[in-house]
Scaffold this motif. Structure first.
Motif, short mmCIF file in Angstrom:
data_model
loop_
_atom_site.label_atom_id
_atom_site.label_comp_id
_atom_site.label_asym_id
_atom_site.label_seq_id
_atom_site.Cartn_x
_atom_site.Cartn_y
_atom_site.Cartn_z
N GLN A 73 -41.62 14.91 -13.96
CA GLN A 73 -42.61 14.08 -13.27
C GLN A 73 -43.82 14.92 -12.90
O GLN A 73 -43.70 16.10 -12.62
N ILE A 74 -44.96 14.24 -12.90
CA ILE A 74 -46.15 14.80 -12.27
C ILE A 74 -46.50 13.79 -11.17
O ILE A 74 -46.67 12.61 -11.45
N VAL A 75 -46.54 14.28 -9.94
CA VAL A 75 -46.76 13.41 -8.78
C VAL A 75 -48.13 13.72 -8.19
O VAL A 75 -48.44 14.87 -7.88
N LEU A 76 -48.93 12.68 -8.05
CA LEU A 76 -50.28 12.80 -7.52
C LEU A 76 -50.32 12.03 -6.20
O LEU A 76 -50.03 10.84 -6.16
N THR A 77 -50.63 12.74 -5.10
CA THR A 77 -50.64 12.12 -3.78
C THR A 77 -52.04 12.21 -3.18
O THR A 77 -52.62 13.30 -3.11
N PHE A 78 -52.56 11.06 -2.77
CA PHE A 78 -53.85 10.99 -2.09
C PHE A 78 -53.58 10.85 -0.60
O PHE A 78 -52.73 10.06 -0.19
N SER A 79 -54.32 11.61 0.21
CA SER A 79 -54.13 11.59 1.66
C SER A 79 -55.47 11.42 2.36
O SER A 79 -56.52 11.53 1.74
N GLU A 80 -55.38 11.17 3.64
CA GLU A 80 -56.58 11.19 4.47
C GLU A 80 -56.32 12.14 5.63
O GLU A 80 -55.18 12.36 6.01
N LYS A 81 -57.40 12.70 6.14
CA LYS A 81 -57.27 13.60 7.29
C LYS A 81 -57.43 12.77 8.56
O LYS A 81 -58.41 12.06 8.72
N ARG A 82 -56.43 12.89 9.44
CA ARG A 82 -56.47 12.18 10.71
C ARG A 82 -56.31 13.18 11.85
O ARG A 82 -55.54 14.13 11.73
N PRO A 83 -57.03 12.95 12.94
CA PRO A 83 -56.86 13.85 14.09
C PRO A 83 -55.46 13.66 14.70
O PRO A 83 -54.95 12.55 14.75
N LYS A 84 -54.85 14.75 15.10
CA LYS A 84 -53.55 14.70 15.75
C LYS A 84 -53.60 15.60 16.98
O LYS A 84 -54.13 16.70 16.92
N LYS A 85 -53.04 15.10 18.07
CA LYS A 85 -53.05 15.86 19.31
C LYS A 85 -51.69 16.50 19.54
O LYS A 85 -50.66 15.90 19.30
N SER A 86 -51.75 17.74 19.98
CA SER A 86 -50.53 18.38 20.46
C SER A 86 -50.80 18.76 21.92
O SER A 86 -51.85 18.43 22.45
N TRP A 87 -49.91 19.46 22.54
CA TRP A 87 -50.08 19.78 23.95
C TRP A 87 -51.39 20.48 24.26
O TRP A 87 -52.05 20.18 25.25
N PHE A 88 -51.77 21.44 23.41
CA PHE A 88 -52.92 22.25 23.76
C PHE A 88 -54.09 22.17 22.80
O PHE A 88 -55.08 22.84 22.99
N GLN A 89 -53.96 21.38 21.76
CA GLN A 89 -55.06 21.34 20.79
C GLN A 89 -55.10 20.02 20.04
O GLN A 89 -54.14 19.25 20.04
N ILE A 90 -56.22 19.79 19.41
CA ILE A 90 -56.37 18.66 18.50
C ILE A 90 -56.61 19.26 17.12
O ILE A 90 -57.44 20.15 16.96
N TYR A 91 -55.86 18.81 16.16
CA TYR A 91 -56.03 19.32 14.79
C TYR A 91 -55.94 18.14 13.82
O TYR A 91 -55.62 17.02 14.21
N GLU A 92 -56.24 18.42 12.56
CA GLU A 92 -56.17 17.36 11.55
C GLU A 92 -54.88 17.48 10.76
O GLU A 92 -54.45 18.58 10.42
#
Length: 185
Positions: A86-105
């Protein structure tokens, strides 16, 4: 067509390959998917594979990525006992995510394409024309699957809002090669 464990569509394309045209067929299918799923400025090109005209993109980075994955697939076929993968092609989007001390994508998938490929060998000298017709039909069917999905309501609504375009794709994409369920290359 869909994957019940995920909320995003998974589109499966099955292709039959022979030694002479395997790389050409895989390149054509991957180019066709990308042609319909890259939303930046795309320079179009076409490929003639087994008398089937397939759309593609003219972009050095994408062509390098496709060649790298097709070659990894071919090496996996050549070196192992597997005649399919198989060749698997995955498209994603970047979403902000919060953790206790930071916000990251984080990258959240919105669509996945699975190209199941099987290498078959000719059994007799007379087979080439019939076999090429089978391969050609397999390619035509793959194009029909791509067009049907990308133009369907489900295919159109899977695409997240495009907020900015940097280069050829506003979305991260990953391409993976799997043989026997194991990622290679």
């Amino acid at each position: 067509m869909s994957n019940p464990s995920n909320t995003y569509p998974t589109v499966t394309i099955d292709v039959v390959l022979d030694r002479q045209t395997a790389k050409e067929v895989l390149r054509g299918v991957l180019h066709s998917i990308l042609f319909h799923r890259l939303f930046g400025t795309v320079v179009p090109q076409t490929f003639e594979v087994l008398d089937v005209t397939m759309p593609g993109i003219s972009d050095a980075d994408m062509e390098r990525l496709i060649d790298e994955k097709v070659n990894a697939f071919w090496k996996g076929i050549e070196s192992g006992t597997n005649r399919r993968g198989q060749i698997v092609l995955t498209f994603s989007e970047k979403r902000p995510k919060k953790s206790w001390f930071q916000i990251y994508e984080e990258e959240v998938p919105w669509e996945q394409w699975v190209v199941n490929a099987e290498l078959r060998q000719l059994k007799t000298e007379r087979d080439p024309q019939a076999f090429n017709a089978t391969l050609s039909n397999s390619l035509t069917h793959a194009l029909r699957v791509i067009l049907t999905h990308t133009s369907s309501l489900r295919g159109r609504t899977a695409v997240p809002p495009i907020t900015k375009v940097d280069g050829i794709s506003p979305f991260p994409l990953k391409m993976a090669v799997r043989m026997g369920g194991v990622e290679i290359g």
